[in-house]
Design a protein around this motif. Structure first.
Motif, PDB file in Angstrom:
ATOM      1  N   GLY A 176      37.137  32.173  29.242  1.00  0.00           N
ATOM      2  CA  GLY A 176      38.057  33.084  29.938  1.00  0.00           C
ATOM      3  C   GLY A 176      37.328  34.197  30.673  1.00  0.00           C
ATOM      4  N   SER A 177      36.141  34.554  30.199  1.00  0.00           N
ATOM      5  CA  SER A 177      35.424  35.684  30.810  1.00  0.00           C
ATOM      6  C   SER A 177      35.060  35.408  32.278  1.00  0.00           C
ATOM      7  N   PHE A 178      35.030  34.132  32.663  1.00  0.00           N
ATOM      8  CA  PHE A 178      34.665  33.841  34.051  1.00  0.00           C
ATOM      9  C   PHE A 178      35.798  34.178  35.029  1.00  0.00           C
ATOM     10  N   ILE A 179      36.994  34.414  34.488  1.00  0.00           N
ATOM     11  CA  ILE A 179      38.059  34.965  35.337  1.00  0.00           C
ATOM     12  C   ILE A 179      37.667  36.396  35.732  1.00  0.00           C
ATOM     13  N   SER A 180      37.145  37.143  34.771  1.00  0.00           N
ATOM     14  CA  SER A 180      36.691  38.508  35.068  1.00  0.00           C
ATOM     15  C   SER A 180      35.603  38.492  36.141  1.00  0.00           C
ATOM     16  N   THR A 181      34.734  37.490  36.068  1.00  0.00           N
ATOM     17  CA  THR A 181      33.659  37.368  37.066  1.00  0.00           C
ATOM     18  C   THR A 181      34.253  37.238  38.479  1.00  0.00           C
ATOM     19  N   VAL A 182      35.249  36.389  38.629  1.00  0.00           N
ATOM     20  CA  VAL A 182      35.838  36.207  39.973  1.00  0.00           C
ATOM     21  C   VAL A 182      36.551  37.485  40.409  1.00  0.00           C
ATOM     22  N   LEU A 183      37.299  38.094  39.473  1.00  0.00           N
ATOM     23  CA  LEU A 183      38.059  39.299  39.834  1.00  0.00           C
ATOM     24  C   LEU A 183      37.121  40.437  40.242  1.00  0.00           C
ATOM     25  N   GLY A 184      36.062  40.616  39.478  1.00  0.00           N
ATOM     26  CA  GLY A 184      35.173  41.760  39.721  1.00  0.00           C
ATOM     27  C   GLY A 184      34.196  41.561  40.870  1.00  0.00           C
ATOM     28  N   MET A 185      33.855  40.285  41.119  1.00  0.00           N
ATOM     29  CA  MET A 185      32.814  40.028  42.125  1.00  0.00           C
ATOM     30  C   MET A 185      33.373  39.526  43.454  1.00  0.00           C
ATOM     31  N   LYS A 186      34.570  38.891  43.395  1.00  0.00           N
ATOM     32  CA  LYS A 186      35.044  38.238  44.628  1.00  0.00           C
ATOM     33  C   LYS A 186      36.425  38.718  45.080  1.00  0.00           C
ATOM     34  N   LEU A 187      37.431  38.531  44.248  1.00  0.00           N
ATOM     35  CA  LEU A 187      38.817  38.840  44.658  1.00  0.00           C
ATOM     36  C   LEU A 187      39.595  39.413  43.481  1.00  0.00           C
TER      37      LEU A 187
ATOM     38  N   MET B 237      25.591  40.415  48.811  1.00  0.00           N
ATOM     39  CA  MET B 237      26.629  41.254  48.177  1.00  0.00           C
ATOM     40  C   MET B 237      27.959  41.035  48.889  1.00  0.00           C
ATOM     41  N   GLN B 238      29.007  40.792  48.098  1.00  0.00           N
ATOM     42  CA  GLN B 238      30.352  40.591  48.624  1.00  0.00           C
ATOM     43  C   GLN B 238      30.831  41.846  49.349  1.00  0.00           C
ATOM     44  N   LYS B 239      31.406  41.681  50.553  1.00  0.00           N
ATOM     45  CA  LYS B 239      31.982  42.824  51.273  1.00  0.00           C
ATOM     46  C   LYS B 239      33.151  43.356  50.446  1.00  0.00           C
ATOM     47  N   GLU B 240      33.236  44.684  50.296  1.00  0.00           N
ATOM     48  CA  GLU B 240      34.312  45.237  49.485  1.00  0.00           C
ATOM     49  C   GLU B 240      35.638  45.157  50.244  1.00  0.00           C
ATOM     50  N   LEU B 241      36.628  44.549  49.592  1.00  0.00           N
ATOM     51  CA  LEU B 241      37.944  44.412  50.209  1.00  0.00           C
ATOM     52  C   LEU B 241      38.798  45.623  49.855  1.00  0.00           C
ATOM     53  N   ALA B 242      39.555  46.119  50.822  1.00  0.00           N
ATOM     54  CA  ALA B 242      40.537  47.170  50.541  1.00  0.00           C
ATOM     55  C   ALA B 242      41.831  46.482  50.105  1.00  0.00           C
ATOM     56  N   TYR B 243      42.704  47.219  49.437  1.00  0.00           N
ATOM     57  CA  TYR B 243      43.996  46.667  49.000  1.00  0.00           C
ATOM     58  C   TYR B 243      44.704  45.997  50.183  1.00  0.00           C
ATOM     59  N   GLU B 244      44.661  46.674  51.332  1.00  0.00           N
ATOM     60  CA  GLU B 244      45.395  46.188  52.517  1.00  0.00           C
ATOM     61  C   GLU B 244      44.810  44.881  53.065  1.00  0.00           C
ATOM     62  N   ASP B 245      43.533  44.608  52.773  1.00  0.00           N
ATOM     63  CA  ASP B 245      42.899  43.370  53.275  1.00  0.00           C
ATOM     64  C   ASP B 245      43.367  42.137  52.512  1.00  0.00           C
ATOM     65  N   ILE B 246      43.963  42.350  51.330  1.00  0.00           N
ATOM     66  CA  ILE B 246      44.247  41.226  50.425  1.00  0.00           C
ATOM     67  C   ILE B 246      45.662  40.723  50.670  1.00  0.00           C
ATOM     68  N   GLN B 247      45.775  39.402  50.849  1.00  0.00           N
ATOM     69  CA  GLN B 247      47.071  38.801  51.178  1.00  0.00           C
ATOM     70  C   GLN B 247      47.518  37.849  50.068  1.00  0.00           C
ATOM     71  N   ILE B 248      48.836  37.712  49.934  1.00  0.00           N
ATOM     72  CA  ILE B 248      49.369  36.712  49.000  1.00  0.00           C
ATOM     73  C   ILE B 248      48.869  35.335  49.451  1.00  0.00           C
ATOM     74  N   GLY B 249      48.384  34.553  48.480  1.00  0.00           N
ATOM     75  CA  GLY B 249      47.828  33.227  48.795  1.00  0.00           C
ATOM     76  C   GLY B 249      46.312  33.214  48.888  1.00  0.00           C
ATOM     77  N   ASP B 250      45.687  34.405  49.016  1.00  0.00           N
ATOM     78  CA  ASP B 250      44.210  34.455  49.021  1.00  0.00           C
ATOM     79  C   ASP B 250      43.691  33.939  47.680  1.00  0.00           C
ATOM     80  N   SER B 251      42.554  33.253  47.711  1.00  0.00           N
ATOM     81  CA  SER B 251      42.003  32.729  46.460  1.00  0.00           C
ATOM     82  C   SER B 251      40.484  32.801  46.465  1.00  0.00           C
ATOM     83  N   ALA B 252      39.907  32.707  45.265  1.00  0.00           N
ATOM     84  CA  ALA B 252      38.442  32.731  45.119  1.00  0.00           C
ATOM     85  C   ALA B 252      38.071  31.947  43.868  1.00  0.00           C
ATOM     86  N   VAL B 253      36.815  31.491  43.842  1.00  0.00           N
ATOM     87  CA  VAL B 253      36.365  30.553  42.813  1.00  0.00           C
ATOM     88  C   VAL B 253      34.977  30.945  42.305  1.00  0.00           C
TER      89      VAL B 253
END
Ligand SMILES: C[C@@H](O)CC(=O)SCCNC(=O)CCNC(=O)[C@H](O)C(C)(C)COP(=O)(O)OP(=O)(O)OC[C@H]1O[C@@H](n2cnc3c(N)ncnc32)[C@H](O)[C@@H]1OP(=O)(O)O
Length: 139
Positions: free
Chosen positions: A63-74, A1-17
């Protein structure tokens, strides 16, 4: 299970696939789920006479796989999807392996809003979907 990121943990330039090979079964399942039985997706004889000459995936299946990355990773679990635009730049064919990539491009701290560049590429390094998403990450 992906560790839940807080808003403050997320930086400009972060990416996920997220990567997936699109099968005939995926396309039939999407048609059944949504009721979009456009024959260009499900009827090989019909598709042979179209511009693409073979069956292609629904744009929104891809396009739905964008939702997958957003909801599961970043930004990950607890993301609230606010908006998304898609430009379908090239077709996705059965057996193609697509890679959905999101990258943080902007943050708005007062409302905890995160803007992400959202793209999908195929195994031939062709971009098949381009777009942008806005996500709220309250907690
Ligand atoms: C509803 C569902 O059942 C159906 C689907 O889901 S279909 C599956 C999803 N869509 C796709 O897979 C399409 C992928 N896109 C392509 O393969 C290409 O865009 C194209 C082959 C359809 C068109 O490319 P091209 O031949 O290069 O286009 P033209 O240069 O002839 O452009 C004509 C005008 O259309 C504009 N345009 C082209 N592509 C797009 C796009 N993706 N989004 C927005 N606009 C597009 C282009 O700018 C031209 O307009 P202009 O005023 O002349 O500049």
């Amino acid at each position: 299970m992906q560790k839940e990121l807080a808003y403050e943990d997320i930086q400009i330039g972060d990416s996920a696939v997220f990567s997936k090979t699109i099968s005939e079964f995926d396309i039939y399942q999407f048609a059944g789920l949504t009721g979009d039985f456009n024959p260009m997706h499900i009827d090989e004889e019909f598709a042979k006479k179209t511009f693409f000459k073979e069956r292609i995936a629904h744009g929104l299946l891809t396009g739905s796989f964008i939702s997958t990355v957003l909801g599961m990773k970043l930004p990950g679990p607890n993301s609230i999807y606010l908006s998304q635009n898609f430009t379908f730049t090239a077709p996705v064919k059965m057996g193609d392996t697509i890679k959905a990539i999101v990258e943080v491009v902007e943050k708005r701290d007062d409302k905890k809003l995160i803007k992400l560049k959202t793209q999908i590429w195929n195994q031939r390094e062709e971009m098949v979907v381009d777009g942008e998403a806005l996500v709220m990450k309250k907690y």
